[in-house]
Design a protein around this motif. Sequence first.
Motif, PDB file in Angstrom:
ATOM      1  N   TYR A   1       0.840  -1.208   0.000  1.00 42.30           N
ATOM      2  CA  TYR A   1       0.000   0.000   0.000  1.00 42.30           C
ATOM      3  C   TYR A   1       0.870   1.252   0.000  1.00 42.30           C
ATOM      4  N   MET A   2       1.941   1.236   0.804  1.00 38.35           N
ATOM      5  CA  MET A   2       2.835   2.395   0.846  1.00 38.35           C
ATOM      6  C   MET A   2       3.452   2.654  -0.523  1.00 38.35           C
ATOM      7  N   HIS A   3       3.878   1.602  -1.194  1.00 35.93           N
ATOM      8  CA  HIS A   3       4.483   1.772  -2.515  1.00 35.93           C
ATOM      9  C   HIS A   3       3.462   2.332  -3.495  1.00 35.93           C
ATOM     10  N   ARG A   4       2.291   1.720  -3.512  1.00 41.44           N
ATOM     11  CA  ARG A   4       1.245   2.178  -4.435  1.00 41.44           C
ATOM     12  C   ARG A   4       0.878   3.640  -4.167  1.00 41.44           C
ATOM     13  N   ASP A   5       0.655   3.969  -2.902  1.00 42.44           N
ATOM     14  CA  ASP A   5       0.170   5.302  -2.552  1.00 42.44           C
ATOM     15  C   ASP A   5       1.259   6.372  -2.629  1.00 42.44           C
ATOM     16  N   LEU A   6       2.408   6.104  -2.002  1.00 43.92           N
ATOM     17  CA  LEU A   6       3.429   7.139  -1.854  1.00 43.92           C
ATOM     18  C   LEU A   6       4.362   7.261  -3.053  1.00 43.92           C
ATOM     19  N   VAL A   7       4.610   6.157  -3.750  1.00 44.11           N
ATOM     20  CA  VAL A   7       5.537   6.181  -4.889  1.00 44.11           C
ATOM     21  C   VAL A   7       4.770   6.323  -6.207  1.00 44.11           C
ATOM     22  N   GLU A   8       3.798   5.466  -6.430  1.00 38.35           N
ATOM     23  CA  GLU A   8       3.119   5.450  -7.722  1.00 38.35           C
ATOM     24  C   GLU A   8       2.057   6.543  -7.867  1.00 38.35           C
ATOM     25  N   ASN A   9       1.161   6.651  -6.894  1.00 39.57           N
ATOM     26  CA  ASN A   9       0.031   7.578  -7.032  1.00 39.57           C
ATOM     27  C   ASN A   9       0.374   9.014  -6.646  1.00 39.57           C
ATOM     28  N   LYS A  10       0.822   9.219  -5.423  1.00 36.67           N
ATOM     29  CA  LYS A  10       1.088  10.579  -4.927  1.00 36.67           C
ATOM     30  C   LYS A  10       2.442  11.117  -5.382  1.00 36.67           C
ATOM     31  N   LYS A  11       3.377  10.200  -5.655  1.00 32.15           N
ATOM     32  CA  LYS A  11       4.749  10.561  -6.053  1.00 32.15           C
ATOM     33  C   LYS A  11       5.446  11.427  -4.995  1.00 32.15           C
ATOM     34  N   TRP A  12       5.149  11.118  -3.737  1.00 28.10           N
ATOM     35  CA  TRP A  12       5.802  11.821  -2.623  1.00 28.10           C
ATOM     36  C   TRP A  12       7.215  11.292  -2.405  1.00 28.10           C
ATOM     37  N   ILE A  13       7.416  10.005  -2.656  1.00 31.17           N
ATOM     38  CA  ILE A  13       8.697   9.337  -2.434  1.00 31.17           C
ATOM     39  C   ILE A  13       9.142   8.752  -3.771  1.00 31.17           C
ATOM     40  N   ASN A  14      10.423   8.909  -4.094  1.00 31.57           N
ATOM     41  CA  ASN A  14      10.876   8.312  -5.357  1.00 31.57           C
ATOM     42  C   ASN A  14      11.207   6.831  -5.149  1.00 31.57           C
ATOM     43  N   GLU A  15      11.290   6.120  -6.252  1.00 28.64           N
ATOM     44  CA  GLU A  15      11.497   4.665  -6.219  1.00 28.64           C
ATOM     45  C   GLU A  15      12.785   4.282  -5.490  1.00 28.64           C
ATOM     46  N   SER A  16      13.865   5.009  -5.724  1.00 26.27           N
ATOM     47  CA  SER A  16      15.141   4.640  -5.094  1.00 26.27           C
ATOM     48  C   SER A  16      15.103   4.846  -3.581  1.00 26.27           C
ATOM     49  N   ASP A  17      14.463   5.915  -3.105  1.00 23.83           N
ATOM     50  CA  ASP A  17      14.330   6.112  -1.659  1.00 23.83           C
ATOM     51  C   ASP A  17      13.466   5.013  -1.046  1.00 23.83           C
ATOM     52  N   PHE A  18      12.404   4.610  -1.753  1.00 24.78           N
ATOM     53  CA  PHE A  18      11.553   3.540  -1.256  1.00 24.78           C
ATOM     54  C   PHE A  18      12.326   2.233  -1.143  1.00 24.78           C
ATOM     55  N   LYS A  19      13.073   1.892  -2.192  1.00 22.84           N
ATOM     56  CA  LYS A  19      13.843   0.640  -2.168  1.00 22.84           C
ATOM     57  C   LYS A  19      14.902   0.654  -1.078  1.00 22.84           C
ATOM     58  N   GLU A  20      15.555   1.795  -0.887  1.00 19.66           N
ATOM     59  CA  GLU A  20      16.541   1.907   0.183  1.00 19.66           C
ATOM     60  C   GLU A  20      15.875   1.717   1.542  1.00 19.66           C
ATOM     61  N   GLY A  21      14.734   2.354   1.734  1.00 18.70           N
ATOM     62  CA  GLY A  21      13.999   2.211   2.988  1.00 18.70           C
ATOM     63  C   GLY A  21      13.537   0.789   3.226  1.00 18.70           C
ATOM     64  N   LEU A  22      13.085   0.123   2.179  1.00 17.43           N
ATOM     65  CA  LEU A  22      12.645  -1.264   2.312  1.00 17.43           C
ATOM     66  C   LEU A  22      13.810  -2.164   2.696  1.00 17.43           C
ATOM     67  N   ALA A  23      14.957  -1.973   2.057  1.00 17.20           N
ATOM     68  CA  ALA A  23      16.134  -2.781   2.386  1.00 17.20           C
ATOM     69  C   ALA A  23      16.566  -2.563   3.840  1.00 17.20           C
ATOM     70  N   LEU A  24      16.605  -1.317   4.271  1.00 15.25           N
ATOM     71  CA  LEU A  24      16.989  -1.025   5.653  1.00 15.25           C
ATOM     72  C   LEU A  24      15.962  -1.573   6.637  1.00 15.25           C
ATOM     73  N   SER A  25      14.686  -1.506   6.273  1.00  9.64           N
ATOM     74  CA  SER A  25      13.627  -2.014   7.144  1.00  9.64           C
ATOM     75  C   SER A  25      13.706  -3.522   7.299  1.00  9.64           C
ATOM     76  N   GLN A  26      14.118  -4.205   6.244  1.00  5.86           N
ATOM     77  CA  GLN A  26      14.255  -5.653   6.318  1.00  5.86           C
ATOM     78  C   GLN A  26      15.436  -6.060   7.195  1.00  5.86           C
ATOM     79  N   LEU A  27      16.446  -5.215   7.271  1.00  7.08           N
ATOM     80  CA  LEU A  27      17.621  -5.515   8.100  1.00  7.08           C
ATOM     81  C   LEU A  27      17.398  -5.177   9.573  1.00  7.08           C
ATOM     82  N   ALA A  28      16.561  -4.184   9.832  1.00  7.72           N
ATOM     83  CA  ALA A  28      16.352  -3.714  11.206  1.00  7.72           C
ATOM     84  C   ALA A  28      15.417  -4.657  11.960  1.00  7.72           C
ATOM     85  N   PRO A  29      15.656  -4.802  13.256  1.00  8.13           N
ATOM     86  CA  PRO A  29      14.727  -5.609  14.043  1.00  8.13           C
ATOM     87  C   PRO A  29      13.404  -4.869  14.210  1.00  8.13           C
TER      88      PRO A  29
END
Length: 95
Positions: A34-62
């Motif tokens: 939902y975050m990707h669809r809403d914030l990256v694709e629809n609203k374009k508040w976050i760019n794709e590279s920032d989203f992917k970086e955040g997702l990678a860091l989120s997967q590493l963090a407890p």
Amino acid sequence: MSTEKPNYTLIDLIKYFLKLGTTGFGGPVALVGYMHRDLVENKKWINESDFKEGLALSQLAPGPLAAQLGIYMGFVHFGILGATLSGLAFVLPLS
């Protein structure tokens, strides 16, 4: 952290995460979708590279994936304050 000027306010982001935290359904992977669809694709508040970086860091963090990503989304344009308020807005409705 992105250096480009955002086309939304911190209040807009907090409202989004309050809504997602209240009405989001389907577990962490669905919430990330939902975050990707809403914030990256629809609203374009976050760019794709920032989203992917955040997702990678989120997967590493407890901790919960979707909450970690929500915190990162707040951090992208609004730093520590944005991260804190986005995280609280996302998690408080779930409590």
